[in-house]
Design a protein around this motif. Structure first.
Motif, short mmCIF file in Angstrom:
data_model
loop_
_atom_site.label_atom_id
_atom_site.label_comp_id
_atom_site.label_asym_id
_atom_site.label_seq_id
_atom_site.Cartn_x
_atom_site.Cartn_y
_atom_site.Cartn_z
N LYS A 295 0.83 -1.20 0.00
CA LYS A 295 0.00 0.00 0.00
C LYS A 295 0.87 1.26 0.00
N LEU A 296 1.95 1.25 0.79
CA LEU A 296 2.87 2.39 0.81
C LEU A 296 3.53 2.58 -0.56
N ASP B 256 1.49 11.75 -9.79
CA ASP B 256 0.80 13.05 -9.68
C ASP B 256 1.79 14.20 -9.84
N ASN C 223 2.29 1.64 -3.46
CA ASN C 223 1.27 2.15 -4.39
C ASN C 223 1.02 3.64 -4.15
N ASP C 224 0.99 4.03 -2.88
CA ASP C 224 0.79 5.45 -2.55
C ASP C 224 1.96 6.30 -3.06
N LYS D 257 1.74 6.60 -6.81
CA LYS D 257 0.66 7.54 -7.15
C LYS D 257 1.12 8.97 -6.93
N THR D 258 1.82 9.20 -5.82
CA THR D 258 2.33 10.54 -5.52
C THR D 258 3.32 10.98 -6.59
#
Length: 99
Positions: free
Chosen positions: A4-5, A15, A7-8, A11-12
């Motif tokens: 999850k980290l 972005d 993937n985050d 994503k960051t």
């Protein structure tokens, strides 16, 4: 949890990359607009300068023609003085050429 980290974080980063691309496109567009404005100004200035020089050239050519007519008329009215003047100019040029 680590997935999850990850993937985050991805994503960051994605972005941030998208935001940087958007900013870069905006800066590129502004630079292009400024370059275009600079080109337009330079072209307008060159056009104005050309027109000014063209007008001055016409006035100068008209004045040269007028002065040539005056010289021609004076030479016709005073042929002896004209011949003496031409001879004198020739003599001076010959003396200068010998040096």
């Amino acid at each position: 949890m680590a997935s999850k980290l990850r993937n985050d974080a991805e994503k960051t980063f994605e972005d941030q990359i998208a935001e940087l691309k958007s900013e870069l496109a905006s800066v590129t567009k502004k630079l292009s607009e400024q370059g275009s404005a600079f080109y337009d100004d330079a072209r307008e200035n060159a056009s104005e300068t050309y027109e000014n020089l063209r007008k001055r050239g016409r006035v100068a050519a008209r004045e040269v023609r007028h002065q040539a007519q005056v010289v021609t008329e004076t030479a016709k009215e005073n042929p002896l003085a004209t011949a003496a003047l031409v001879a004198g100019i020739g003599l001076v040029l010959a003396l200068l050429a010998r040096r």
